[in-house]
Write an enzyme that holds these catalytic residues in place. Structure first.
Site, PDB file in Angstrom:
ATOM      1  N   GLU A 454       0.803  -1.221   0.000  1.00  0.00           N
ATOM      2  CA  GLU A 454       0.000   0.000   0.000  1.00  0.00           C
ATOM      3  C   GLU A 454       0.836   1.270   0.000  1.00  0.00           C
ATOM      4  O   GLU A 454       0.302   2.362  -0.186  1.00  0.00           O
ATOM      5  CB  GLU A 454      -0.913   0.028   1.227  1.00  0.00           C
ATOM      6  CG  GLU A 454      -1.911  -1.098   1.289  1.00  0.00           C
ATOM      7  CD  GLU A 454      -2.748  -1.027   2.544  1.00  0.00           C
ATOM      8  OE1 GLU A 454      -3.818  -0.392   2.506  1.00  0.00           O
ATOM      9  OE2 GLU A 454      -2.342  -1.612   3.573  1.00  0.00           O
ATOM     10  N   ASP A 478      -4.529   3.369  -1.365  1.00  0.00           N
ATOM     11  CA  ASP A 478      -3.470   4.032  -0.614  1.00  0.00           C
ATOM     12  C   ASP A 478      -2.170   4.118  -1.404  1.00  0.00           C
ATOM     13  O   ASP A 478      -1.411   5.076  -1.257  1.00  0.00           O
ATOM     14  CB  ASP A 478      -3.229   3.314   0.715  1.00  0.00           C
ATOM     15  CG  ASP A 478      -4.182   3.780   1.803  1.00  0.00           C
ATOM     16  OD1 ASP A 478      -4.694   4.914   1.701  1.00  0.00           O
ATOM     17  OD2 ASP A 478      -4.421   3.017   2.759  1.00  0.00           O
TER      18      ASP A 478
END
Length: 596
Positions: A454, A478
């Site tokens: 992420e 993200d």
């Protein structure tokens, strides 16, 4: 007069309905329809609540001591007048009789109408009376709510919101309008009567947008001042494709959108025919389509949509809206087990709690440090929070391991980016296994442990992380946010949130290639997985496992059935080396046909 409000398109389709405003200082009420037979009971609750409060105010006024301030008596008189004000009470009755709103919702709706009128008054004294009105209505709502809790026979039976919605007589659809809607609120509204959302703030991958897409209903976010311009009961059209909200549309415009709404329903019906079709490309490449879910009950929806497994179970939603208490091991175990048993032989990937950023725990929890940072997105969140709370983390790991004896469970760790974090997770997992062995509790001794990529650091250093992971899942929401330094919930920079940015594409391609080279599976569970405009690109990169909300499975399957991986892969080097990858992909794959 008809007006248009422009925002961001985050969930496609058309919604037509009456506005229900949710102000920043809103009353927390149940939004439930009642049947025609329930209307007298709702009106009775309203009358009983008003009479009881009126009697209390009268008693307080009569018992005022001689030396009490004159202002206090005057304040009680104002509250008594507002309590019996016909503009308030009669209008609330209309909401109940004609709209079939439950009494609490009717009170909140009329309060919204009246507070807007107070805000427009020139007299400062009259404007300040808005606070008195809010206090009176708040007392009424609380008393009506309490009236639902009395013993049977003493008052009309309480309204079950779910049953009431299911049993309500047909009526106009409703659209929720708010400054913002938090994740906890969105979970509350998932089974509500609303058929669309409009918010002043938010980006394309803000949590409001994600949940709206997951509910498969039209939504527009980042529509600045929408909640100020739209009044309760205004007729709205949400054009989810264009990111436009039309207030009080003309008859011609309304008819056009009704036609588009019907056409959209026909398209969805055609997609349903693909439910039993294998997800295989034209050149015979099998693709595995998994589902993202938030709650155990969502497994049934995933199966109905034809999911080959659960690629992401966001366990943090078990921890939200709990007034500060965390779920224990047994409660978690039952939730995880129910998903495993529902999915049978299909794999179930459960992510450990990802609290923080846009999903804080409620204040008053045993530890609210996860939402206290100056920058929550970069603070104590996800695996950082779990490692800082070993008791909580071990409880979750034991529950997950116990559930692994009931299906093909896999554990996924969010936001891991250091080898030392991977080693700590393994250490806690071993400890949880030892505790279960000592207690004679069965579990899968070889339960797979995966990591979510992420942050750019994890993608760049993946070669040193892979030895500690059994599989990889890419959280593109993200990953894009951190790579581009763009807050995905901020509409002011939403145009900079670009999944086609060369840096993002290189990180995605590198992560997929390194994972496959290590002989492990890579999947994407972020919003990119459910975007048909990016399916060809991901297939060209070698992605063979997608995970998305169940509502996106059929559109992505349709795209896969039309794709030829061999031809797509041939164009990938040119796309990755381009300064404008999206334009290059358009040119090579679709000729002059735009992707958007």
């Amino acid at each position: 007069m008809s007006i248009q409000i422009f925002g961001l398109s985050v969930s496609r389709g058309v919604a037509i309905g009456r506005a229900v405003r949710l102000g920043a200082g809103r009353l927390e009420v149940e939004h439930a329809f009642v049947t025609e037979a329930d209307v007298p009971g709702e009106l009775l609750r309203l009358r009983v609540a008003r009479d009881e409060i009126s009697a209390e105010i009268t008693a307080l006024r009569d018992d005022l001591p001689p030396d009490a301030p004159a202002e206090l008596g005057a304040l009680l008189e104002v509250h008594q007048m507002l309590l019996h004000d016909q503009v308030l009470i009669e209008a609330v009755k209309v909401w109940v009789r004609e709209r079939h709103y439950n009494a609490e919702w009717a009170l909140a709706s009329q309060l919204d109408v009246l507070t807007q009128q107070f805000d427009e008054m020139d007299d400062p004294y009259l404007r300040e009376r808005k606070m008195d009105l809010e206090q009176v209505v708040d007392r009424l709502v609380r008393r009506v709510r309490a009236g639902r809790e009395v013993p049977p026979g003493a008052a009309p039976a309480p309204v079950d919101p779910v049953a009431a919605v299911q049993g309500a007589e047909p009526g106009e659809e409703l659209i929720l309008v708010a400054h913002d809607i938090g994740p906890a609120d969105m979970m509350h509204f998932r089974r509500s009567v609303f058929r669309g959302f409009v918010t002043d703030v938010g980006g394309k991958t803000s949590h409001t947008a994600i949940v709206a897409r997951s509910m498969d209903i039209p939504a527009v976010v980042g529509a600045t001042e929408a909640s100020a311009l739209i009044r309760s009961d205004d007729l709205l059209v949400i054009d989810g494709d264009a990111g436009v909200v039309i207030v009080d549309p003309s008859p011609i415009v309304l008819e056009e959108y009704r036609y588009r709404q019907q056409h959209s329903r026909l398209d969805r019906d055609r997609l349903l025919r693909l439910r039993g079709t294998a997800a295989q490309t034209l050149d015979g490449v099998d693709i595995s389509l998994h589902a993202n879910i938030e709650l155990p009950g969502d497994a049934a929806t995933a199966l109905a949509a034809g999911a080959a497994g659960i690629g992401l179970f966001r366990s943090e939603f078990l921890f939200m809206q709990r007034a500060g208490s965390l779920p224990g091991e047994e409660e978690q175990f039952q939730a995880y087990r129910s998903v495993c048993e529902a999915m049978g032989e299909r794999p179930v990937t459960i992510r450990t709690i990802d609290i923080g950023a846009d999903k804080p725990l409620e204040r008053g929890s045993t530890d609210s440090r996860a939402d206290r940072g100056l920058n929550p997105a970069m603070g104590l969140r996800a695996i950082r929070w779990s490692l800082a709370e070993p008791t909580m983390f071990l409880t979750q790991l034991r529950a997950l391991l116990r559930a692994s004896a009931h299906g093909r469970l896999r554990i996924l760790v969010p936001m891991l980016m250091h080898v030392r974090e991977a080693l700590q997770v393994r250490q806690y997992l071993t400890q949880a296994q030892n505790e279960l062995r000592a207690a004679g509790i069965p579990f899968d001794e070889a339960v797979p442990l995966g990591i979510m990529v992420e942050v750019p650091a994890a993608a760049i250093a993946l070669d040193v992380l892979l030895p500690h992971a059994d599989f990889v899942s890419i959280g593109t929401n993200d990953l894009i946010q951190y790579t581009l330094a763009v807050d995905r919930a901020d509409e002011q920079v939403s145009d900079l949130y670009d999944p086609w940015h060369p840096a993002v594409l290189h990180l995605l391609q590198r992560t997929i290639a390194l994972t496959h080279r290590a002989g492990k599976t890579a999947s994407i569970c972020g919003e990119l997985a459910g975007d048909p405009q990016l399916t060809d690109l991901l297939l060209a990169m070698g992605l063979r496992q997608f995970s998305m909300h169940p509502s996106r499975l059929l559109p992505i399957k349709q795209q896969i059935l039309r794709a030829d991986c061999g031809k797509l892969e041939q164009a990938l080097p040119d796309i990755l080396s381009s300064s404008d990858p999206q334009a290059t992909a358009q040119s090579l794959w679709r000729g002059a046909t735009p992707l958007h």
